[in-house]
Write an enzyme that holds these catalytic residues in place. Structure first.
Site, mmCIF file in Angstrom:
data_model
loop_
_atom_site.group_PDB
_atom_site.id
_atom_site.type_symbol
_atom_site.label_atom_id
_atom_site.label_comp_id
_atom_site.label_asym_id
_atom_site.label_seq_id
_atom_site.Cartn_x
_atom_site.Cartn_y
_atom_site.Cartn_z
ATOM 1 N N LYS A 84 0.850 -1.188 0.000
ATOM 2 C CA LYS A 84 0.000 0.000 0.000
ATOM 3 C C LYS A 84 0.888 1.242 0.000
ATOM 4 C CE LYS A 84 -4.335 0.813 2.431
ATOM 5 N NZ LYS A 84 -4.925 0.783 3.772
HETATM 6 C C1 E4P Z 1 -8.158 1.927 3.758
HETATM 7 O O1 E4P Z 1 -7.496 1.009 3.308
HETATM 8 C C2 E4P Z 1 -7.943 2.569 5.055
HETATM 9 O O2 E4P Z 1 -7.281 1.678 5.916
HETATM 10 C C3 E4P Z 1 -9.215 2.938 5.763
HETATM 11 O O3 E4P Z 1 -10.363 2.608 5.044
HETATM 12 C C4 E4P Z 1 -9.220 4.250 6.445
HETATM 13 O O4 E4P Z 1 -10.455 4.463 7.062
HETATM 14 P P1 E4P Z 1 -10.708 5.600 8.163
HETATM 15 O O5 E4P Z 1 -10.920 6.891 7.448
HETATM 16 O O6 E4P Z 1 -11.939 5.156 8.873
HETATM 17 O O7 E4P Z 1 -9.489 5.622 9.043
#
Ligand code: E4P
Length: 217
Positions: A84
């Site tokens: 990522k």
């Molecule tokens: C995506 O891969 C992220 O880990 C995640 O969806 C972030 O979500 P949040 O805005 O609730 O922290």
């Protein structure tokens, strides 16, 4: 639509996996830190639970060379680990290099369809548009996701869209109706998707009516 869980918590992953509907896991540095561990350690544990289903592991480097080096290391953890990368200029180069080496890249922190377009052009296997965080600042998360889906469907880049930053079941419903490839969903939202008060009421009535005639089941 594929369902991923957005967590680094092993109990949550095991519980949702036991439902038989889990297609993958996404983690991020905040989710891993919440578990009091580090990304390589936790991602190795998650990758083992998942078998051949994908898990995203996020790099901390913000320069292209650093992202590439860290990405190569993370990808070595297990064949089902994808890397990522947070969206920025360096990410495009790093995505191109890692993808050309056969390493799947998930470009995260996407807040506009044009960021998704660039990431797809660079060869990203996944792009992660953040719905909830966009709505947090009064913007239209759903419109951004719909525009992204439209672009990806038009050009067929082979990039899968992961609806991310999901805060409630309506976000999941909207993503599914748009034809989004994947939604990465926190455990509490998955639990909410399962529930309906009329279902609970219906079960209670069936049990009560059965027991009036047959006694306790
Ligand atoms: C995506 O891969 C992220 O880990 C995640 O969806 C972030 O979500 P949040 O805005 O609730 O922290």
């Amino acid at each position: 639509m594929k369902i991923f869980i957005d967590t680094a918590n092993l109990d949550q992953i095991k519980k949702i996996d036991s439902w038989g509907i889990l297609d993958g896991v996404t983690t991020n540095p905040s989710l891993v830190a919440k578990e009091g561990t580090d990304t390589p350690t936790r991602v190795a544990e998650i990758a083992k639970i998942l078998g051949d289903r994908p898990v995203s592991a996020e790099v901390m480097a913000l320069d292209a060379e650093g992202m590439i080096a860290e990405g190569r290391e993370l990808a070595k953890i297990a064949p089902n680990v994808n890397v990522k990368l947070p969206m920025c200029e360096a990410t495009l180069k790093a995505t191109k290099v890692l993808s050309s080496e056969g390493i799947d890249v998930n470009v995260t922190l996407i807040f506009s369809p044009l960021q998704a377009l660039l990431a797809a052009k660079a060869g990203a296997r996944y792009v992660s548009p953040f719905i909830g965080r966009l709505e947090d600042i009064g913007d239209r998360g759903n419109d951004m996701l719909a525009e992204t889906v439209n672009i990806m469907n038009t050009y067929g880049f082979g990039t899968e869209i992961i609806a991310a930053s999901i805060r409630n079941p309506m976000h999941v419903l909207d993503a599914a109706q748009m034809g989004c490839d994947i939604a990465t969903i926190p455990a509490n939202v998955l639990e909410l998707m399962l529930k309906h008060p009329k279902t609970d009421e219906g079960i209670a009535k069936f049990v009560a009516d059965y027991e009036k005639v047959n006694g306790k089941h």
